[in-house]
Design an enzyme around this catalytic site. Structure first.
Site, PDB file in Angstrom:
ATOM      1  N   LYS A 159       0.808  -1.222   0.000  1.00  0.00           N
ATOM      2  CA  LYS A 159       0.000   0.000   0.000  1.00  0.00           C
ATOM      3  C   LYS A 159       0.845   1.278   0.000  1.00  0.00           C
ATOM      4  O   LYS A 159       0.397   2.330  -0.467  1.00  0.00           O
ATOM      5  CB  LYS A 159      -0.933   0.012   1.205  1.00  0.00           C
ATOM      6  CG  LYS A 159      -2.122  -0.926   1.101  1.00  0.00           C
ATOM      7  CD  LYS A 159      -3.153  -0.400   0.124  1.00  0.00           C
ATOM      8  CE  LYS A 159      -4.440  -1.199   0.189  1.00  0.00           C
ATOM      9  NZ  LYS A 159      -5.475  -0.650  -0.718  1.00  0.00           N
ATOM     10  N   SER A 413       1.131 -10.014  -0.425  1.00  0.00           N
ATOM     11  CA  SER A 413       0.870  -8.570  -0.407  1.00  0.00           C
ATOM     12  C   SER A 413       0.943  -7.912   0.963  1.00  0.00           C
ATOM     13  O   SER A 413       0.992  -6.690   1.043  1.00  0.00           O
ATOM     14  CB  SER A 413      -0.512  -8.296  -1.009  1.00  0.00           C
ATOM     15  OG  SER A 413      -1.517  -8.968  -0.278  1.00  0.00           O
TER      16      SER A 413
END
Length: 610
Positions: A159, A413
């Site tokens: 992110k 992720s």
């Protein structure tokens, strides 16, 4: 009791739909139908010249906005159930129908995304994450499984890339007015660290139910945390209102071209790092920012590489949107993989995925838990559920298509694991690996039956066993066994059946794994019992609100809750409701505002509890 909280508070769902002006836009949409005219004309201008960060697209829209786009924007997306699109785990479904409206402008638009990814400034703050071979998993699957280690970023998630790329493009005068976002997880940390590097004041709006460890980690990065509202939506509304009042720039989690471009650097790195032909890249999908960015780059330089999204069965917003050819909203979304638990994907991300993504693989909660264990055994790292999602999808895809000898990349992720979730991960990991099965066998209530049962189990390893004497002539035992092969399990079941011991495989039942396995202790027929699964919000007073709705109007005959580290409390409730009162009961349940489903007729409940 008013302050009773079933567990320590959890973060509210991330990645809700963002409607924010395309500030600092340097990359357009992929198809003509998705191009916004007022943006296209100013694609290369500085942020401040394009739009104000305090207006929504509709406020800021050019009068020449095409009627087709206006119709899409104004019509509310239809609400659908996640269960309305289910297919076998590993199957490549939701393959989008490609637009036939292609022209020279689309090529130019795609190249703008490509060039912006190449020139992104994310490496001022992010690392080029390594691409590592998963040796054990590769050997087991007969393919080369490569892990793109985004869990090794400074905030343990990809992110950071998108947040920093958008913020780094803001003019200095905008940065001086500050930024704001709403998040209870990875996006919050990404914005906070980006603001620290850019010497920018950042405010992070987080729900009051956010665990202390999460908001403290954001504060340590120098951001100002404001705890507001019981849900993500309330925190988001506060953030957007404050952005407008103070002139701050709102940083959305996924639905913005500059955020997508930042995430697209993951795809650029994979192409550069991968030696040899690459069959597919598996990407976890929430709002769609990561997969849109990867597809925007990879499909322009290596068109033969498949870009495959991975979603949980109960959080398949992108798969459903691609299936319907338009964005839809889930009526309920599963919260186990909270990093991808979104009800609606982004406008920009959907446009890109519709044109460039090859489809979506769906996986179960058990498979996600198995992949968390796989990653621990491979690299001694613990991924969060959303972080292990792509790895679960890659494994399921290999097994479904019997794929061999291919290079596959899975994006790991994120690693911001809620510690409370480790309990359920350990319980379900072997189930997800198909190395453990949950069974129920009906025994006669007579001396020697337990010994006979154990003899029939034979060499199988019993990992769980629950039995309580019943006053009936038959008793039910619930147990788990270790499994090495499918034939081994079938052989044991056949031994049971040949001895007139009815045996049921309950491995696929979440109701059994979440609740009924803890309620064994004799069966009872309760008059007019209605069984429901409720999701309680993790906030003070949630239980009392429930009790005020149903009690003392109806008697509560069963109540089971066990913390699983999710964003909501998963509660099984039995309530005695006469048939002529069911309509009144349903109205009360609807007005309560908690997600719920009736499971009274579930066969496994009838077997184990009645």
């Amino acid at each position: 009791m008013d302050a009773l909280r079933l567990t320590p508070p959890r973060p509210t769902l991330l990645g809700h739909r963002e409607r924010f002006p395309q500030t600092s836009f340097t990359g357009p949409h992929i198809t003509k139908k998705c191009i916004r005219p007022w943006i296209r004309a100013a694609a290369s201008k500085p942020t401040a010249e394009i739009s104000s960060p305090t207006f929504t697209p509709r406020d800021n829209a050019d009068v020449s906005l095409s009627s087709s786009f206006a119709a899409v924007s104004s019509a509310p997306p239809k609400k659908v159930s996640a269960n309305s699109l289910q297919y076998p785990s590993g199957y490549l479904g939701a393959v989008p129908e490609r637009s036939t409206d292609k022209g020279n402008a689309d090529v130019i638009n795609a190249m703008v995304y490509l060039t912006n990814i190449l020139s992104s400034k994310v490496y001022d703050v992010a690392i080029e994450s390594p691409l590592q071979l998963a040796t054990k998993l590769s050997e087991r699957l007969g393919n080369q499984i490569w892990l793109k280690r985004e869990d090794l970023q400074p905030v343990f998630s990809f992110k950071l890339r998108g947040a920093y790329n958008m913020m780094a493009k803001l003019p200095r005068e905008q940065l001086e007015r500050g930024v704001i976002c709403s998040s209870a997880g990875n996006h919050a940390q990404g914005v906070a660290l980006a603001a620290k590097r850019l010497d920018c004041d950042a405010v992070i709006a987080m729900p009051v139910t956010t665990p202390e460890i999460k908001w403290q980690s954001v504060e340590r990065l120098g951001a100002t945390v404001v705890l507001v509202g019981d849900s993500y939506d309330e925190a988001q509304a506060y953030a957007k209102k404050r952005a407008k009042e103070e002139g701050r720039t709102f940083i959305p989690p996924f639905d913005h071209p500059d955020v997508i471009i930042g995430q697209g650097t993951v795809g650029m790195e994979i192409v550069r790092q991968m030696q040899g032909p690459l069959h597919a890249i598996f990407v976890p999908v929430g709002g769609g920012g990561l997969i849109a960015g990867i597809a925007a780059y990879v499909k322009r330089v290596s068109q033969e590489v498949k870009i495959i999204g991975v979603e949980p069965f109960d959080a398949n917003a992108m798969a459903l949107s691609l299936h319907h050819g338009e964005r839809v909203i889930l009526d309920q979304v599963g919260g186990f993989a909270d990093g991808v638990a979104v009800k609606e994907v982004g406008e920009e991300t959907f446009c890109i995925c519709r044109e460039l993504v090859d489809g979506v693989v769906l996986v179960s909660r058990d498979a996600i838990c198995a992949s968390i264990k796989n990653m621990f055994e491979e690299k001694r790292s613990i991924l969060e559920p959303a972080g292990a999602l792509a790895l679960a999808g890659a494994e399921a895809y290999c097994k479904y298509y019997n794929l061999k000898g291919k290079n596959l990349v899975a994006i790991t992720s994120g690693a911001n694991m809620n510690f409370d979730k480790l309990r359920v991960v350990t319980e379900l990991a072997n189930v997800g690996r198909q190395q453990e099965a949950v069974l129920a066998t009906v025994l006669p209530e007579e001396p020697g039956s337990f010994k006979q049962f154990c003899e029939l189990v034979g060499p199988m390893n019993i990992t769980e066993f629950k039995y309580r004497c019943s006053s009936d002539k038959e008793a039910v035992v619930l147990y788990s066994v270790g499994v090495h092969t499918v034939s081994e399990l079938e052989a044991m079941k056949q031994r049971m059946e040949s001895s007139q011991l009815r045996t049921y495989n309950l491995t696929a039942s979440d109701l059994v794994k979440d609740h009924l396995r803890y309620l064994m202790g004799g069966r009872l027929d309760v008059e007019n019992e209605v069984l429901c699964r409720f999701v309680f919000p993790e906030r003070p007073g949630a239980l009392m609100k429930f009790l005020d709705t149903f009690s003392p109007r109806w008697n509560i005959s069963l109540f089971h809750y066990r913390g699983q580290g999710e964003t909501g409390a998963n509660v099984l409730v039995g309530i005695q409701v006469a048939k002529n009162e069911m309509e009144e009961f349903i109205n009360c349940a609807d007005n309560l505002g908690y997600d719920y489903e009736l499971v009274t007729d579930d066969n496994n409940f009838q077997l184990l509890m009645h």
